[in-house]
Enzyme design. Structure first.
Site, PDB file in Angstrom:
ATOM      1  CG  HIS A  46      -0.022   0.142   2.378  1.00 45.61           C
ATOM      2  ND1 HIS A  46       0.006   1.107   3.255  1.00 45.61           N
ATOM      3  CD2 HIS A  46       0.117  -0.981   3.223  1.00 45.61           C
ATOM      4  CE1 HIS A  46       0.549   1.115   4.421  1.00 45.61           C
ATOM      5  NE2 HIS A  46       0.760  -0.302   4.503  1.00 45.61           N
ATOM      6  CB  CYS A  98       1.071  -4.075   5.363  1.00 50.16           C
ATOM      7  SG  CYS A  98      -0.431  -4.939   5.773  1.00 50.16           S
TER       8      CYS A  98
END
Length: 537
Positions: free
Chosen positions: A429, A448
């Protein structure tokens, strides 16, 4: 039957032993066949796959029959296991002299049946090790979420029945350019280590352009030995030495400022043996990725230790961006696994993971209900919860609410996220914290992977399904509405961890073992019997 010991048997001598050892002392044909098959059946019964293979062939031999094809299989097996050290494998598990001694000990048909099954066991053990790895990854470190792509064992045996067994043996190892280059690097490092390494270590401290003295000479000599600098008698930190330091820094994932500070000198002083360990570990890791179907003509590759995300098309890097990975804390480290990216979400909402809610935000809310005001707190029916009543009555075990952040420029996920659904809740992301991408070691996330150039990454993915990827992306971004965009061609994603990896041209690349995983893998390989040659510096 006693298994003797034989050492130094190879080449024509080995061929002679193989040819003779299995024909001496054979009993009358009918009795011999029966005794042989009974021995095969009894010994194979201890392994379901081997038993199934021999039942299907009515317990006929694969290795110990008379004729050129059987001799060729035996020779191919001996040659393959003799080459095991070049692959960084634990040779004691399939020792060539022991195999020869085993065959020389044959005295009757029952012995022959035992040898037949034992050769199949040795072959299958070797085939699995060289094809998909010696170790079970998760046992080395629980952050490695990989299941090696094991092949069907009966199919491995059946593959020897047709074609040249030497070709079959050679085809077991990964057929990637990376694996071949790692093998070459291993051979070179073994030679360097055996020859005394790269010489005197560089004394600690910091060395800058313009400096001179014994430490600079040691730096010069070590970089010459490593191949970063042409031979020189210069005693000063000149432009040539500065350029060599910069190249070394680039090859080791460091800021290439040409200054030999403490961290650079520490990496320069890493011994050839330690680098050899990293290469052997990288070969094991490459075996874990030896998928029968390959990794995908187009795939995303994230090397956690390199802090880079890349798009690979037909073995060539077509896009690259910096990345931020999980923090070194045990509960925040990014796991290693492979999956398939299916969708990107433009203007994403951030649904805060439960662990972050109770560990980070709840303690703030208990003392200040207005804390984390950028996040919505909702109940199980999606209704916004008033903060006026406070949250001091809740604990980590009974906090009943969810938290989320709507799309916007300050959203924790930035303007786009890339999903490859997995049980670890890991994805790629954007992020508003752009300053972190300038750091040398980028371990800051909760697990992440944050991308330095997420829009360009999105454009590269969308270029396969629209003529105007930039316009397509920007129009949906301007809407401000959360918009999932399915990928017409889902893309494999491989999250890997390599402290040593190669390039088509240039020096091998080394990175720091930020999670300590490769150290654990090397220890496990060493415990399994992998041995390196001598050499220190």
């Amino acid at each position: 039957m006693r298994i003797g010991q034989a050492r130094g048997v190879s080449g024509m001598v080995a061929a002679a032993v193989l040819a003779l050892a299995l024909t001496v002392g054979a009993p009358p044909a009918s009795a011999g066949v029966t005794a042989f098959k009974q021995a095969v059946a009894e010994n194979a019964a201890r392994d379901d796959d081997i038993a199934a293979f021999y039942r299907a062939r009515n317990f006929e031999p694969l290795w110990t029959g008379e004729g050129a094809e059987y001799l060729l299989r035996r020779q191919a097996l001996i040659e393959a296991v003799q080459a095991a050290p070049s692959h960084g494998l634990p040779t004691g598990r399939y020792d060539a002299p022991q195999i020869l001694a085993l065959m020389r000990g044959v005295g009757n048909a029952r012995d022959m049946g035992e040898v037949e099954v034992e050769l199949s066991k040795i072959y299958l053990r070797f085939a699995r090790d060289i094809q998909t790895g010696v170790l079970k990854p998760s046992r080395a470190d629980d952050g490695i979420k990989r299941e090696p792509p094991y092949r069907d064992r009966t199919a491995l045996l059946a593959a020897l029945e047709t074609g040249d067994p030497r070709v079959t043996m050679r085809g077991l190892a990964p057929q990637t350019h990376e694996y071949a280059r790692l093998m070459k690097a291993k051979l070179q490092l073994e030679h360097i280590a055996a020859s005394g390494g790269w010489g005197q270590e560089v004394p600690g401290g910091a060395l800058k352009p313009g400096a001179s003295g014994k430490a600079v000479v040691a730096l010069r000599n070590r970089l010459i030995a490593m191949g970063y600098l042409h031979r020189s008698a210069a005693a000063g930190y000149d432009a040539a030495l500065q350029a060599a330091v910069q190249t070394f820094q680039e090859d080791h994932g460091m800021e290439a400022d040409g200054v030999a500070g403490p961290s650079t000198i520490k990496e320069i002083n890493v011994s050839a043996r330690e680098r050899l360990e990293s290469v052997v570990v990288a070969m094991e890791r490459e075996r874990w990725l030896n998928f029968p179907e390959g990794r995908g003509d187009r795939h995303v590759l994230v090397n956690l230790t390199d802090f880079k995300a890349r798009i690979i098309d037909h073995d060539k890097v077509t896009f690259e961006t910096r990345s931020v990975i999980g923090h070194q804390d045990l509960d925040r480290r990014t796991p290693e696994f492979s999956d398939v990216m299916e969708v990107m979400v433009i203007n994403p909402s951030w649904h805060v993971p439960r662990s972050i809610i109770v560990n980070e935000y709840l303690p703030l809310l208990r003392s200040n209900p207005g804390a984390a005001g950028h996040l919505r707190i909702t109940d199980s029916r999606g209704r916004v919860v008033s903060r006026s009543n406070g949250f001091s009555q809740y604990t980590a075990s009974n906090f009943p609410f969810a938290m989320s952040q709507p799309p916007g420029p300050r959203n924790a996920l930035g303007v786009v996220k890339f999903l490859f659904p997995n049980k670890y809740n890991i994805y790629l992301h954007d992020t508003p914290a752009k300053n972190l991408f300038s750091r040398e070691v980028r371990t800051y996330s909760h697990g992440c992977i944050r991308l330095g150039d997420p829009k360009d990454f999105a454009y590269a993915l969308l270029a396969k399904q629209t003529d105007d990827p930039v316009g397509f992306f920007q129009s949906r971004l301007r809407s401000g509405v959360e918009t999932p965009v399915p990928l017409e061609q889902p893309i494999p994603v491989h999250l890997i961890y390599r402290t040593a990896y190669t390039q088509a041209k240039g020096q091998i690349q080394y990175r720091r073992d930020v999670y300590g995983r490769d150290a654990k893998i090397w220890n496990a390989l060493s415990a399994a019997g992998v041995v390196l040659g001598r050499g220190d510096s």
